[in-house]
Design a protein around this motif. Structure first.
Motif, PDB file in Angstrom:
ATOM      1  N   GLU A 627      33.819  47.434  51.951  1.00 20.58           N
ATOM      2  CA  GLU A 627      33.324  46.219  52.604  1.00 20.58           C
ATOM      3  C   GLU A 627      31.823  46.033  52.457  1.00 20.58           C
ATOM      4  OE1 GLU A 627      34.573  46.237  56.620  1.00 20.58           O
ATOM      5  OE2 GLU A 627      36.706  46.038  56.160  1.00 20.58           O
ATOM      6  N   THR A 628      31.083  47.095  52.104  1.00 21.99           N
ATOM      7  CA  THR A 628      29.631  46.963  52.002  1.00 21.99           C
ATOM      8  C   THR A 628      29.204  46.014  50.891  1.00 21.99           C
ATOM      9  OG1 THR A 628      29.546  48.926  50.582  1.00 21.99           O
ATOM     10  CG2 THR A 628      29.219  49.258  52.945  1.00 21.99           C
ATOM     11  N   VAL A 629      30.043  45.865  49.862  1.00 21.21           N
ATOM     12  CA  VAL A 629      29.706  44.943  48.772  1.00 21.21           C
ATOM     13  C   VAL A 629      30.813  43.912  48.571  1.00 21.21           C
ATOM     14  CG1 VAL A 629      28.160  46.518  47.554  1.00 21.21           C
ATOM     15  CG2 VAL A 629      30.614  46.601  47.087  1.00 21.21           C
ATOM     16  N   SER A 630      31.559  43.624  49.597  1.00 21.31           N
ATOM     17  CA  SER A 630      32.594  42.588  49.475  1.00 21.31           C
ATOM     18  C   SER A 630      31.938  41.246  49.208  1.00 21.31           C
ATOM     19  CB  SER A 630      33.419  42.511  50.762  1.00 21.31           C
ATOM     20  OG  SER A 630      34.146  43.704  50.952  1.00 21.31           O
ATOM     21  N   PRO A 631      32.540  40.433  48.337  1.00 19.46           N
ATOM     22  CA  PRO A 631      31.950  39.111  48.059  1.00 19.46           C
ATOM     23  C   PRO A 631      31.898  38.272  49.320  1.00 19.46           C
ATOM     24  CG  PRO A 631      34.161  39.315  47.107  1.00 19.46           C
ATOM     25  CD  PRO A 631      33.774  40.671  47.571  1.00 19.46           C
ATOM     26  N   ASN A 632      30.794  37.593  49.522  1.00 18.47           N
ATOM     27  CA  ASN A 632      30.650  36.732  50.690  1.00 18.47           C
ATOM     28  C   ASN A 632      30.853  35.274  50.296  1.00 18.47           C
ATOM     29  OD1 ASN A 632      28.288  36.065  49.353  1.00 18.47           O
ATOM     30  ND2 ASN A 632      26.948  37.168  50.764  1.00 18.47           N
ATOM     31  N   GLN A 633      30.594  34.385  51.198  1.00 19.27           N
ATOM     32  CA  GLN A 633      30.842  32.954  50.954  1.00 19.27           C
ATOM     33  C   GLN A 633      29.989  32.433  49.801  1.00 19.27           C
ATOM     34  OE1 GLN A 633      30.991  30.679  54.510  1.00 19.27           O
ATOM     35  NE2 GLN A 633      30.885  28.705  53.504  1.00 19.27           N
ATOM     36  N   ARG A 634      28.754  32.927  49.714  1.00 19.73           N
ATOM     37  CA  ARG A 634      27.878  32.482  48.637  1.00 19.73           C
ATOM     38  C   ARG A 634      28.418  32.945  47.279  1.00 19.73           C
ATOM     39  NH1 ARG A 634      23.117  30.445  47.310  1.00 19.73           N
ATOM     40  NH2 ARG A 634      21.853  31.408  45.692  1.00 19.73           N
ATOM     41  N   THR A 635      28.956  34.147  47.220  1.00 20.85           N
ATOM     42  CA  THR A 635      29.514  34.668  45.964  1.00 20.85           C
ATOM     43  C   THR A 635      30.604  33.740  45.437  1.00 20.85           C
ATOM     44  OG1 THR A 635      29.174  36.889  46.898  1.00 20.85           O
ATOM     45  CG2 THR A 635      30.442  36.731  44.847  1.00 20.85           C
ATOM     46  N   TYR A 636      31.574  33.440  46.302  1.00 19.02           N
ATOM     47  CA  TYR A 636      32.681  32.561  45.892  1.00 19.02           C
ATOM     48  C   TYR A 636      32.184  31.161  45.558  1.00 19.02           C
ATOM     49  CZ  TYR A 636      36.245  35.980  47.243  1.00 19.02           C
ATOM     50  OH  TYR A 636      37.055  37.083  47.315  1.00 19.02           O
ATOM     51  N   SER A 637      31.263  30.653  46.351  1.00 19.37           N
ATOM     52  CA  SER A 637      30.795  29.268  46.142  1.00 19.37           C
ATOM     53  C   SER A 637      30.156  29.105  44.775  1.00 19.37           C
ATOM     54  CB  SER A 637      29.802  28.891  47.249  1.00 19.37           C
ATOM     55  OG  SER A 637      30.425  28.910  48.512  1.00 19.37           O
ATOM     56  N   MET A 638      29.315  30.061  44.372  1.00 20.16           N
ATOM     57  CA  MET A 638      28.655  29.960  43.071  1.00 20.16           C
ATOM     58  C   MET A 638      29.676  29.961  41.932  1.00 20.16           C
ATOM     59  SD  MET A 638      25.174  32.287  43.255  1.00 20.16           S
ATOM     60  CE  MET A 638      26.039  33.788  43.723  1.00 20.16           C
ATOM     61  N   LYS A 662      40.577  35.043  53.539  1.00 24.38           N
ATOM     62  CA  LYS A 662      39.616  35.958  54.170  1.00 24.38           C
ATOM     63  C   LYS A 662      38.907  35.330  55.369  1.00 24.38           C
ATOM     64  CE  LYS A 662      38.733  38.650  49.979  1.00 24.38           C
ATOM     65  NZ  LYS A 662      37.708  39.151  49.035  1.00 24.38           N
ATOM     66  N   GLY A 663      39.349  34.143  55.747  1.00 24.11           N
ATOM     67  CA  GLY A 663      38.775  33.491  56.920  1.00 24.11           C
ATOM     68  C   GLY A 663      37.448  32.829  56.676  1.00 24.11           C
ATOM     69  N   MET A 664      37.082  32.628  55.426  1.00 25.83           N
ATOM     70  CA  MET A 664      35.806  31.982  55.121  1.00 25.83           C
ATOM     71  C   MET A 664      35.953  30.476  55.166  1.00 25.83           C
ATOM     72  SD  MET A 664      34.400  34.279  51.937  1.00 25.83           S
ATOM     73  CE  MET A 664      34.288  36.060  52.041  1.00 25.83           C
ATOM     74  N   ASN A 665      34.893  29.819  55.512  1.00 33.42           N
ATOM     75  CA  ASN A 665      34.886  28.365  55.563  1.00 33.42           C
ATOM     76  C   ASN A 665      34.657  27.811  54.158  1.00 33.42           C
ATOM     77  OD1 ASN A 665      34.766  25.695  56.600  1.00 33.42           O
ATOM     78  ND2 ASN A 665      32.519  25.818  56.572  1.00 33.42           N
ATOM     79  N   VAL A 666      35.642  27.045  53.656  1.00 32.54           N
ATOM     80  CA  VAL A 666      35.519  26.433  52.327  1.00 32.54           C
ATOM     81  C   VAL A 666      34.863  25.069  52.502  1.00 32.54           C
ATOM     82  CG1 VAL A 666      36.731  25.704  50.240  1.00 32.54           C
ATOM     83  CG2 VAL A 666      37.621  27.630  51.589  1.00 32.54           C
ATOM     84  N   GLU A 667      33.693  24.923  51.940  1.00 32.52           N
ATOM     85  CA  GLU A 667      32.953  23.670  52.081  1.00 32.52           C
ATOM     86  C   GLU A 667      33.655  22.548  51.325  1.00 32.52           C
ATOM     87  OE1 GLU A 667      29.146  24.685  50.592  1.00 32.52           O
ATOM     88  OE2 GLU A 667      28.534  25.797  52.386  1.00 32.52           O
ATOM     89  N   VAL A 668      33.487  21.343  51.836  1.00 33.74           N
ATOM     90  CA  VAL A 668      34.150  20.192  51.243  1.00 33.74           C
ATOM     91  C   VAL A 668      33.660  19.949  49.819  1.00 33.74           C
ATOM     92  CG1 VAL A 668      32.475  18.517  52.113  1.00 33.74           C
ATOM     93  CG2 VAL A 668      34.848  17.797  51.698  1.00 33.74           C
ATOM     94  N   GLU A 669      32.414  20.349  49.531  1.00 27.84           N
ATOM     95  CA  GLU A 669      31.879  20.172  48.179  1.00 27.84           C
ATOM     96  C   GLU A 669      32.672  20.980  47.144  1.00 27.84           C
ATOM     97  OE1 GLU A 669      28.855  19.015  51.064  1.00 27.84           O
ATOM     98  OE2 GLU A 669      30.080  20.839  50.809  1.00 27.84           O
ATOM     99  N   LEU A 670      33.178  22.140  47.533  1.00 20.84           N
ATOM    100  CA  LEU A 670      33.976  22.947  46.605  1.00 20.84           C
ATOM    101  C   LEU A 670      35.313  22.278  46.319  1.00 20.84           C
ATOM    102  CD1 LEU A 670      33.296  26.543  48.000  1.00 20.84           C
ATOM    103  CD2 LEU A 670      32.165  25.381  46.086  1.00 20.84           C
ATOM    104  N   ARG A 695      44.081  18.520  53.602  1.00 19.76           N
ATOM    105  CA  ARG A 695      44.526  17.835  54.817  1.00 19.76           C
ATOM    106  C   ARG A 695      45.096  18.820  55.821  1.00 19.76           C
ATOM    107  NH1 ARG A 695      48.833  16.127  57.180  1.00 19.76           N
ATOM    108  NH2 ARG A 695      50.172  17.015  55.541  1.00 19.76           N
ATOM    109  N   ARG A 696      45.882  19.799  55.320  1.00 19.58           N
ATOM    110  CA  ARG A 696      46.468  20.797  56.220  1.00 19.58           C
ATOM    111  C   ARG A 696      45.400  21.704  56.830  1.00 19.58           C
ATOM    112  NH1 ARG A 696      50.685  21.304  52.170  1.00 19.58           N
ATOM    113  NH2 ARG A 696      49.728  23.247  51.444  1.00 19.58           N
ATOM    114  N   ASN A 697      44.319  21.851  56.101  1.00 21.07           N
ATOM    115  CA  ASN A 697      43.232  22.690  56.617  1.00 21.07           C
ATOM    116  C   ASN A 697      42.265  21.917  57.510  1.00 21.07           C
ATOM    117  OD1 ASN A 697      44.154  25.018  55.337  1.00 21.07           O
ATOM    118  ND2 ASN A 697      42.967  24.611  53.470  1.00 21.07           N
ATOM    119  N   GLY A 698      42.605  20.659  57.794  1.00 23.00           N
ATOM    120  CA  GLY A 698      41.804  19.893  58.744  1.00 23.00           C
ATOM    121  C   GLY A 698      40.781  18.972  58.143  1.00 23.00           C
ATOM    122  N   TYR A 699      40.793  18.810  56.832  1.00 25.68           N
ATOM    123  CA  TYR A 699      39.831  17.909  56.193  1.00 25.68           C
ATOM    124  C   TYR A 699      40.449  16.512  56.072  1.00 25.68           C
ATOM    125  CZ  TYR A 699      36.909  21.869  54.839  1.00 25.68           C
ATOM    126  OH  TYR A 699      36.097  22.962  54.850  1.00 25.68           O
TER     127      TYR A 699
END
Length: 721
Positions: A627-638, A662-670, A695-699
């Motif tokens: 978990e010390t080097v698990s990809p974070n939201q910025r990793t996936y977004s890029m 993984k419970g991360m918030n997927v931005e609408v821009e992605l 839509r199912r995720n609330g967008y």
């Protein structure tokens, strides 16, 4: 002719201008007093019929309190056959007073003359002679330095009389108090070897069974020994005492053994002992028990354990000065500002006269350290440092002001700690104000003070767009250091100045300082190279970064994560993605642990150069690690943005699903970028499926003009023949 007789005023003027004559006159007066008493004693020796035994105790008490007990000795010898119980008791008290006041020679002189007279008087009981011997040994134990050899000479002289027939008839039988005094002398002399030998022979040779006091002193001798390895012997002696039913166990035995563990930095053993006290031997730990185990944890840097036992202690006792100092040290190391201030407030309670402090129950010793009465300079320093490390620099300044109000002189350490808080916050102007205040207060800054102030300027440069004023101030301070040999810059000072150059975008000056420090025969540290690599990174000079790696290799220095991280960021700014990737591979080959930010920097460089294969390879590696080097939201977004931009929507959607799982918030821009990629690659059905997931995720994509347009275009595409 002028009269030889001086008036009172003339006499005062004479002694005012000739103070040495006045001192000589005082000495002559004291000598006359002393001589008069001696003559009185001699006269009493001649006129024995006027010397009554009742007069002896009162004169003994008078003279034993004076600076010399010679007249006491003369008087006692004058009584000879008239030694009675009262005079012996006064001699005993005199030896005790002299021993505890540090007049060991006088105490031993009185003892020897007393014993000489007692040997000639068969009416004096042996127990009184034994008590005199015990008191003399105790005086040797209390001496500074401890007179261990003299104590044993007294013991063997009176107990083992050898071939002296006269002494053999008067030899004494030692008791447990004798061995207690001898063992105390061993403890204070730090002679564990003699203590253990004495413990072994006292019962086998002299028939005296050791009690708790003797065991405690023996354990103390091991605890005070210059060898930390004696802690194991302390535990063996404690076990021996606990297994003896005749020994009355007390917290003192356990406290001394715990102190031995503390000196040896064996905090686990100390914690085990305090648990055994209550659970195994049904002995309630006292406040010293908790303070000792806190000290053991403190010596082993177990800071959370220190505070844990402080809390346990306060459930039953009030923390004393030693325990509060340990708690403050823990707060400093853990950067707990408010807790440190609360302990400082509790330390103020010690100023009250009625507060119990750890004592020796009347066993005084000349020169013994006094208990702490209220906060001292160290307590205030630790509190200020705790505030500084916690980022509460304003609270640190308040404590510094309070220190002044209490009458304590604000030390250079206290000021340096306060300036350290300013350095953490980048408050360089406040740091300079404190330096000026130090000069006004007559406190001279040292190397640490200046270095910390320079670090404050460097921090300000990293946080502000103003790259001139803080940098100029840092260089002025550094120049001031070099002008005074007492504050000549050390490697820490150079590192701070190089960091200031790096943050001030002055790469040439940073390398000039590096060359300067090598000429002064200072040894560069990894921090030095980290500062230089930061200077390269700030301006994106990859060529100097590569040259720096060569210098490190020549000097046998292996780069750490910080140096590699700065070098990778430098190459990214220079748009050298392949170099970033190769540096990352070097780190992993050296078993270094890049953090997530370093991985993200390499991924950013690769995505900017459209090298998505390597970027995905790094992502896969990160997902396979802990978990010390698990990809974070910025990793996936890029990576998702780069995949969508390169018309790879299926791969992008896969990563969007991974983010959601993984419970991360997927931005609408992605979502928008991926839907566009589906539209561009003519995959309307997959695009609509992804929008349904949105839509199912609330967008609500109807509120997004871009998505709403794409949705309508996709529907038209699917509905057309």
């Amino acid at each position: 002719m002028q009269s030889k007789t001086m008036t009172k005023t003339q006499n005062q003027r004479y002694h005012h201008h000739h103070p040495h004559r006045r001192k000589n006159k005082m000495r002559f007066t004291s000598f006359r007093w002393y001589f008069a008493i001696c003559m009185l004693v001699v006269h009493m020796e001649i006129q024995m019929q006027f010397c009554t035994a009742s007069f002896v105790p009162s004169l003994l008490k008078l003279i034993s309190k004076s600076s010399s007990p010679v007249s006491t000795l003369r008087l006692f010898s004058s009584t000879q056959s008239n030694v009675d119980r009262g005079s012996l008791q006064e001699v005993e008290r005199a030896i005790v007073r002299l021993g505890r006041s540090g007049k060991t020679d006088d105490a031993l002189d009185l003892y020897r003359r007393s014993m000489r007279e007692c040997r000639h008087d068969s009416a004096v009981p042996g127990r009184n002679k034994l008590k005199l011997m015990n008191l003399a040994i105790d005086a040797c134990a209390r001496a500074r330095p401890t007179r261990l050899s003299t104590a044993f000479e007294i013991f063997f002289d009176e107990v083992n009389s050898g071939d002296d027939v006269e002494k053999r008839t008067t030899m004494l039988r030692p008791n447990v108090f004798t061995f207690g005094a001898l063992m105390s002398a061993c403890a204070r002399a730090r002679d564990a070897e003699k203590a253990i030998k004495l413990l072994d022979v006292m019962e086998s040779k002299y028939g005296v069974k050791p009690n708790a006091v003797v065991f405690g002193a023996a354990i103390s001798a091991c605890e005070r020994s210059y060898s930390n390895a004696m802690y194991s012997t302390s535990l063996e002696l404690l076990e021996r005492a606990c297994s003896d039913p005749s020994v009355s166990l007390s917290p003192i035995l356990f406290n001394t053994a715990m102190s031995a563990c503390a000196r040896a930095e064996k905090w686990e053993l100390a914690v085990g002992l305090i648990r055994d006290m209550e659970m195994k031997y049904n002995i309630q730990p006292d406040e010293i028990s908790y303070a000792t185990v806190m000290a053991a944890c403190e010596r082993s840097n177990q800071w959370k354990m220190v505070l844990q036992y402080a809390d346990i202690c306060e459930q039953s006792f009030r923390l004393d000065g030693v325990a509060l100092s340990s708690a403050l040290h823990a707060c400093q190391q853990l950067a707990l500002a408010d807790k440190a201030i609360s302990y400082l407030e509790r330390m103020k309670y010690l100023q009250k006269e009625d507060v119990d402090q750890r004592t020796t129950n009347g066993r005084k010793r000349s020169g013994a350290r006094k208990p702490l009465r209220g906060p001292d300079e160290v307590a205030y320093f630790l509190t200020i440092s705790a505030c500084s490390r916690a980022g509460e620099w304003r609270k640190g300044l308040d404590v510094l002001e309070e220190m002044k109000a209490t009458g304590l002189s604000r030390s250079v350490k206290a000021y340096s700690a306060a300036i350290g808080g300013c350095a953490e916050a980048g408050e360089w102007k406040v740091a300079l104000r404190l330096l000026t205040e130090m000069s006004d207060q007559g406190v001279k800054p040292n190397v640490v003070t200046y270095s910390t102030a320079i670090s404050a300027c460097a921090k300000a440069l990293s946080m502000s767009d103003d790259k001139e004023d803080p940098f100029r101030a840092a260089m002025i301070l550094f120049k001031r250091m070099k002008q005074d040999t007492r504050t000549a810059p050390n490697i820490v000072s150079y590192n701070a100045a190089i960091t200031a150059c790096a943050e001030g975008l002055k790469i040439d000056q940073a390398f000039a300082l590096f060359n300067e420090l090598t000429q002064t025969k200072l040894e560069p540290t990894i921090v030095t190279y980290g500062g230089l690599m930061t200077a390269c990174e700030r301006v994106g000079d990859s060529e100097k970064a590569e040259r720096l790696f060569s210098i490190m290799k020549e000097n046998g220095i292996v780069a750490n994560e910080i140096v590699y991280g700065a070098a990778i960021s430098c190459c990214r700014k220079a748009e050298k993605a392949d170099k970033c990737y190769s540096l990352l591979k070097e780190m992993l080959k050296l078993d270094l642990r890049p953090n997530v930010a370093t991985f993200n920097t390499v991924i950013r460089a690769l995505t900017n150069s459209n090298d998505l294969t390597k970027a995905l390879r790094i992502l896969k590696y990160m997902e396979s690690r802990d978990e010390t080097v698990s990809p974070n939201q910025r990793t996936y977004s890029m990576i998702i943005s780069a995949l969508a931009l390169n018309n790879m929507p299926e791969e992008a959607e896969t990563l969007i699903s991974a983010m959601s799982s993984k419970g991360m918030n997927v931005e609408v821009e992605l979502y928008t970028a991926t839907v566009r990629a589906y539209e561009t690659t003519h995959k309307p059905r997959l695009a609509l499926n992804l929008m349904e997931k949105m839509r199912r995720n609330g967008y609500n994509f109807y509120d997004n003009p871009v998505l709403d347009r794409i949705f309508k275009a996709l529907v038209n595409t699917l509905s057309s023949p």
